[in-house]
Design an enzyme around this catalytic site. Structure first.
Site, PDB file in Angstrom:
ATOM      1  N   ASP A 147      37.880  67.589  36.872  1.00  0.00           N
ATOM      2  CA  ASP A 147      39.162  67.841  37.524  1.00  0.00           C
ATOM      3  C   ASP A 147      38.834  68.299  38.957  1.00  0.00           C
ATOM      4  OD1 ASP A 147      41.926  68.532  37.899  1.00  0.00           O
ATOM      5  OD2 ASP A 147      41.380  70.629  37.511  1.00  0.00           O
ATOM      6  N   ASP A 168      41.397  70.192  41.452  1.00  0.00           N
ATOM      7  CA  ASP A 168      42.048  71.441  41.869  1.00  0.00           C
ATOM      8  C   ASP A 168      41.672  72.591  40.928  1.00  0.00           C
ATOM      9  OD1 ASP A 168      43.553  70.273  44.012  1.00  0.00           O
ATOM     10  OD2 ASP A 168      44.930  69.425  42.532  1.00  0.00           O
TER      11      ASP A 168
END
Ligand code: BG6
Ligand code: MG
Length: 216
Positions: A7, A9
């Site tokens: 991922d 963020d």
């Protein structure tokens, strides 16, 4: 394991904090204040779904037309983009660059599975575009996390079976998406929030290839 899928963020850089600040400001404009605990339910969730959740929180889900909601989402995004406009490689979270280069050196495929439409731009600003063999972002995905689509697309692009992939996430919705894709889930954050992950690191400074491999 053959691939690691990250991922963006809150895992590669602290942009999760800027998403929070921008949504919080919009919420306050709308008379819907919220705290960090509610923000956990927005992490990993798409822009439009995040707005829906905030409006529902304030009982205002029927107060805006589709066009008005589009303008509210654009306003949040403009604020978010202004907050991240000055990020550089100095904003890569501790340990991540070493981890990424260890993965490359050890011959693993490295992918990104982000729910953000800004993922390419943020990764570019961090100077990390070359660190990833493939990036899947929200622009090419129909169903957002916790649906597994973004992780499955990343695995397919890397030509690796999902069962041979490790997914790394800071969001509850992201851990769910990793599991729905049939992958091993590593969480970054509070173990009491990311209860479903196979393995949780409280922060990226202690995320190392040796630590992960020892637990698989
Ligand atoms: C995710 C973030 O990565 O991207 C969410 O965790 C954010 O907080 C989502 O809402 C969508 O991002 P963007 O940049 O497309 O608005
Ligand atoms: Mg995240």
């Amino acid at each position: 394991m053959k691939a690691f899928i990250f991922d963006l963020d809150g895992v590669i850089t602290d942009s999760a904090e800027y998403h929070y600040l921008a949504w919080k400001a919009l919420g306050e404009d709308l008379g819907i204040p919220f705290d960090r605990e509610f923000n956990e339910t927005l992490k990993g969730v798409s822009r439009t779904e995040s707005l829906e959740r905030i409006l529902r929180l304030g009982g205002r889900e029927n107060d805006f037309s589709v066009e008005e909601k589009g303008r509210l989402a654009t306003k949040k995004n403009e604020h978010y983009v202004s907050l991240i406009s000055n990020i550089t490689s100095a904003d890569i979270l501790p340990g991540i660059e070493v981890f990424l280069s260890d993965l490359k050196e050890a011959g693993y495929k490295v992918g990104m599975a982000s729910a953000s439409k800004n993922a390419q731009m943020v990764t570019h600003q961090l100077g990390l575009l070359d660190a990833f063999d493939h990036i899947v972002d929200a622009a090419t995905v129909t169903d957002s996390k916790p649906h597994p689509e973004v992780f499955l697309k990343a695995a397919a692009a890397l030509q690796v079976e999902p069962k041979d992939c490790v997914g790394i996430e800071d969001a509850v919705a992201g851990i769910e998406a990793i599991h729905a894709a049939g992958m091993f889930a590593v969480g970054i954050g509070d173990p009491e929030v990311l209860t479903e992950a196979e393995l949780v690191f409280t922060d990226t400074s202690i995320l190392t290839l040796d630590h992960v491999l020892a637990r698989i």
